[in-house]
Scaffold this motif. Structure first.
Motif: not given
Length: 143
Positions: A101-109
């Protein structure tokens, strides 16, 4: 100037060509490591539109999907076209020790970073050892 033939570089080139044209999802290289109370997964997705990146958690299965579309170049004559287009897919079994429930994701370069926290119940904890009382020591346990 003499030119030598390197069969291994030719095999590498051919293998690269075969990977480029194979049907189905393309390969997505990843790094996965644990840092403190979380796992970090970094996936290389250069040239992928961030809007096409999809991260799903279904039970204990983490799925990453992305799409890289070909650039539209009207009237050009390609001299080399080695950057694969199409869909990318990777799946990972999470196991019981994470908090989905606490998985997070981001996308950079061109790099997708997914942070997967370790669940509270899977974290190491100290168990307090208490001294036994004399009365407790004399009790026998029957099985």
């Amino acid at each position: 100037m003499a030119m030598s033939f390197d069969p291994f570089s030719e095999l590498d080139r051919l293998a690269g060509d075969l990977r480029h044209f194979r049907p189905g999802p393309k390969f997505m290289p990843v790094d996965l490591y644990r840092h403190g109370d979380q796992y970090v997964l970094n996936a290389d997705l250069p040239g992928v539109d961030p809007g096409s990146v999809d991260v799903d958690v279904d039970g204990q299965l983490l799925t990453i999907r992305a799409e890289r579309t070909a650039a539209a170049h009207e009237g050009v004559k390609w001299l080399a076209q080695e950057r694969p287009n199409g869909s990318y897919l990777r799946q990972f079994s999470l196991g019981d020790g994470v908090d989905p429930d606490k998985i997070s994701a981001s996308y950079d370069n061109g790099v997708l970073s997914v942070t997967i926290p370790v669940s509270e119940r899977a974290k190491p904890r100290k168990v307090e050892v208490q001294a036994a009382h004399k009365a407790d020591e004399q009790k026998t346990i029957s099985v």
